[in-house]
Write a protein that holds these residues in place. Sequence first.
Motif, short mmCIF file in Angstrom:
data_model
loop_
_atom_site.label_atom_id
_atom_site.label_comp_id
_atom_site.label_asym_id
_atom_site.label_seq_id
_atom_site.Cartn_x
_atom_site.Cartn_y
_atom_site.Cartn_z
N GLY A 119 0.80 -1.22 0.00
CA GLY A 119 0.00 0.00 0.00
C GLY A 119 0.83 1.27 0.00
N GLY A 120 2.09 1.18 0.41
CA GLY A 120 2.98 2.33 0.41
C GLY A 120 3.83 2.44 -0.83
N TRP A 121 3.55 1.63 -1.83
CA TRP A 121 4.35 1.62 -3.06
C TRP A 121 3.71 2.50 -4.13
N PRO A 122 4.53 3.00 -5.07
CA PRO A 122 3.99 3.82 -6.17
C PRO A 122 3.20 2.99 -7.17
N ARG A 123 2.39 3.69 -7.96
CA ARG A 123 1.47 2.99 -8.86
C ARG A 123 1.68 3.26 -10.33
N ASP A 124 2.12 4.46 -10.67
CA ASP A 124 2.22 4.83 -12.09
C ASP A 124 3.32 5.88 -12.25
N PHE A 125 3.98 5.86 -13.40
CA PHE A 125 5.13 6.73 -13.62
C PHE A 125 5.09 7.38 -14.99
N ASP A 126 5.64 8.58 -15.04
CA ASP A 126 5.97 9.21 -16.31
C ASP A 126 7.44 8.90 -16.57
N THR A 127 7.72 8.03 -17.52
CA THR A 127 9.10 7.61 -17.79
C THR A 127 9.59 8.16 -19.12
N ALA A 128 9.15 9.37 -19.45
CA ALA A 128 9.59 9.99 -20.70
C ALA A 128 11.11 10.10 -20.76
#
Length: 327
Positions: A286-295
């Motif tokens: 639950g403390g982990w990230p979910r989505d990223f902008d990896t441009a």
Amino acid sequence: MHLLIIGAAGMIGRKLAERVAVTGRIGDRAVDTLTLADVVEPEAAQDFAGTRHAVTADLTEPGTAERLIGARPDIVVHLAAIVSGEAEADFDKGYRINLDGTRALFDAIRLTDGYAPRVVYASSLAVFGAPFPDVIADDFHLTPLTSYGTQKVMGELLLDDYSRRGFMDGVGIRFPTICIRPGRPNKAASGFFSGILREPLNGQEAVLPVDEDVRHWHASPRSAVGFIEHAATMDTAALGSRRNVTMPGVSATVGDQIKALRQVAGDATAALIRREPDPTIARIVGGWPRDFDTARARDLGFRAETSFREIIEVYVEDELDGKLPSG
């Protein structure tokens, strides 16, 4: 060119070594000497055409890092670590292996005169901590919520500083959760992301410890090897002083994973997943990230899958010889 892979007995290390054995290259560079090191003797790449060394090595033991670096490998891939769940459960062990071992390696490089190899350092999304924006950019602050994440942040900062000082030419790659991992489960808190797909695809029951709305960032083992190959041979001038990069991947919920499994392998396979909540795992995830902008990573040439179905199809192709379970 001499390639050293530390952590070569692990899943990604084995796959990288086998890739080098088949192609004779890492990225666009020919490899004539391959050294594989781990706390147990690595068995991969037996058919490598060049000179192959397999050694038992624990970076936390005095003199080990110096022994590995003594041959002055051109590229050092540092994959050795204990994973998130184990690092959280055993505080001392986590810091000893994930931080002290890394510092020992980097200092062995620093203290070797006239030597500044390319170093590829395996980092993690665990360097980020909640609260998160909906989509996380590369410049989001590093505030980890686990000991493992803290250890990886420290490794990233060392990589930046040692590269700035010219001791090495470092590239840190923040791996997505690698899915689907072949073989037996490990002690990573993220292990269920692979288990709920791997076991059913092998005709076995799997346990799902979290809700289906849990979302996370994923890439395949094939992509993980590709990340390392690119990091090992890319032009690092484009990195500037920011040597650590979040890798591309697929943002998917557990429900999305199960839907993709059903699409690829059918209802009977998906039905092998058993819901069994685990509050400890749910709290960590639950403390982990979910989505990223990896441009930034994509602009630098890193590539990964673009759908979760593609990730499952890679597993079927690479690990099951293209064969789905019957029934």
